[in-house]
Scaffold this active site. Structure first.
Site, PDB file in Angstrom:
ATOM      1  CB  SER A 217     -13.707 -53.669  48.604  1.00 41.26           C
ATOM      2  OG  SER A 217     -14.344 -52.761  49.180  1.00 41.26           O
ATOM      3  CG  ASP A 349     -21.108 -53.018  45.958  1.00 42.92           C
ATOM      4  OD1 ASP A 349     -21.319 -52.928  47.024  1.00 42.92           O
ATOM      5  OD2 ASP A 349     -20.009 -53.264  45.557  1.00 42.92           O
ATOM      6  CG  HIS A 378     -19.042 -54.747  48.710  1.00 42.35           C
ATOM      7  ND1 HIS A 378     -18.694 -53.855  47.609  1.00 42.35           N
ATOM      8  CD2 HIS A 378     -17.922 -54.911  49.730  1.00 42.35           C
ATOM      9  CE1 HIS A 378     -17.329 -53.430  48.293  1.00 42.35           C
ATOM     10  NE2 HIS A 378     -17.061 -54.135  49.391  1.00 42.35           N
TER      11      HIS A 378
END
Length: 416
Positions: A217, A349, A378
């Site tokens: 991320s 996502d 995600h």
């Protein structure tokens, strides 16, 4: 409700999952699959379960299909956990946490700050018994991430079982460490100086051991920005990112959609602001950070963008949050990278919208591969009826890391 979900015990977690399922499938929170189906078609990303899309050069594709066969493996998401939002929530609730024993080390930065490294040295490695040559996987967590996150623990499990060592880096970050901040410098996806200090430190300890960077991320944004700025001087042999937001502006827009704000943005913003709470140990942090920002104003932030506008951008000298997001976005910087990089993203996502995927850029690069699945959410990519163990994401991590360390000559040939 989301805060309650994250604080549940195992029994309550099962009930919470059932509640989430009922809410989603009753239509109160529509999954909005139509939002991305058209864009997937335009980008030629397969929406069928069995076909992940690999965008890269022919040479890199051949390498991955030979040494990392999971890239061609059919990805079937958990049947009752179809949408990206649901995948993301259920992963946080149900994913197992393999045990890991850390050795903590604090290293100093040039400005007097400190960085926390949690090492898994893997001294029992039979594959690489000599510490000086044991490959290193440097793990960079996401926003508010720490060493106990399930994805960190699973990554460490994948690395250690193959004989590698795995330090996990935590900067002078608000939510990552309970140690006292020494300087008013925290986490910024565009500032790579701390990562450079970590790589320098690791290479100083083990100059003959190859280093692979794995960013998740926001940690992936940091890794890509670092690799682009350092080029051939990065000190890494390869990079791997999972669920990286390619464009900070588009990511914020997606996260500020009403449903995404309720489920994710609000929770994460509260986590960031909680570091300033005078009822916590981090109140000591506040005294340091008040030197650069109006903390009372920061605490009123309702979104991550507002937090970045009031704190992160100010702290790192940006004129506006827009300037910061432009500098932090890694999509346009990929041509400046030189080492092989594999990037995994899901089209559903909510943190990283598919309309930001740099497909055109990647197609022209010999060293970057973009692996896209239609589903996965995600940092989730859940599979199986009861998805607690390793899944597609973990298998990809393990296979790619092993391929990089065991076939360095071929990687050198495709380096940009």
């Amino acid at each position: 409700y989301l805060t309650l979900f994250f604080s549940c015990h195992v029994y309550s977690k099962a009930i919470s999952v059932l509640v989430v399922l009922v809410v989603f499938y009753c239509g109160h929170f529509p999954l909005m699959r139509s939002d991305y189906t058209d864009i997937l078609a335009q980008c030629r990303i397969s929406t069928r379960i069995s076909e992940p899309t690999l965008v890269c050069s022919k040479a890199f594709s051949a390498f991955l299909h030979k040494h990392c066969p999971v890239v061609a493996e059919r990805f079937s998401p958990t049947p009752w956990c179809w949408g990206g939002r649901l995948q993301t929530l259920v992963c946080a609730l149900l994913k197992s946490r393999p045990p890991a024993t850390y050795r903590n080390e604090l290293i100093r930065t040039a400005d007097g700050g400190q960085i926390s490294l949690d090492w898994v040295d893997n001294e029992a490695s039979a594959t690489y018994p000599e510490s000086c040559t044991r490959p290193t996987v440097l793990i960079l967590p996401g926003l508010t991430g720490n060493s106990q996150q399930s994805y960190v623990l699973h990554a460490i499990s994948q690395a250690t079982r193959r004989g590698y060592r795995s330090p996990k880096a935590a900067w002078n970050a608000l939510a990552l460490s309970f140690r006292l901040l020494q300087t008013p410098v925290t986490y910024c996806a565009a500032n790579t100086s701390d990562l450079g200090r970590v790589v320098q430190h690791v290479k100083g300890l083990y100059p003959y051991a190859p280093v692979l960077g794995a960013g998740v991320s926001l940690g992936g944004m940091l890794l890509l920005n670092y690799l682009a700025r350092k080029g051939t001087e990065s000190g890494m042999v390869a990079g791997l990112t999972i669920s990286v937001p390619w464009n900070a502006h588009k990511s914020s827009d997606s996260m500020e959609e009403p449903l995404n704000w309720l489920l994710f943005n609000k929770y994460l913003t509260r986590g960031l602001c909680r570091a300033f709470d005078n009822k916590s140990v981090s109140y000591r942090h506040r005294k340091v950070l008040e030197k650069v920002a109006d903390i009372d104003y920061v605490l009123k932030a309702q979104t991550i963008r507002e937090f970045d506008e009031r704190f992160t951008a100010v702290q790192f000298g940006y004129r506006t949050c827009t300037d910061y997001y432009h500098d932090a976005s890694p999509d346009k910087k990929l041509p400046s990278t030189t080492v092989p990089i594999l990037c995994l993203n899901a089209a559903d996502d909510p943190f990283s919208p598919q309309n930001a995927f740099p497909l055109t850029i990647v197609q022209d690069l010999p060293n970057v591969a973009l692996l896209l699945t239609a589903h996965g959410g995600h940092i989730a990519f859940l599979q199986g009826l009861f998805p607690r163990g390793e899944s597609y994401m973990e298998r990809l991590f393990g296979q790619f890391v092993q391929a990089v360390f065991e076939h360095p000559a071929f990687l050198t040939s495709i380096a940009h």
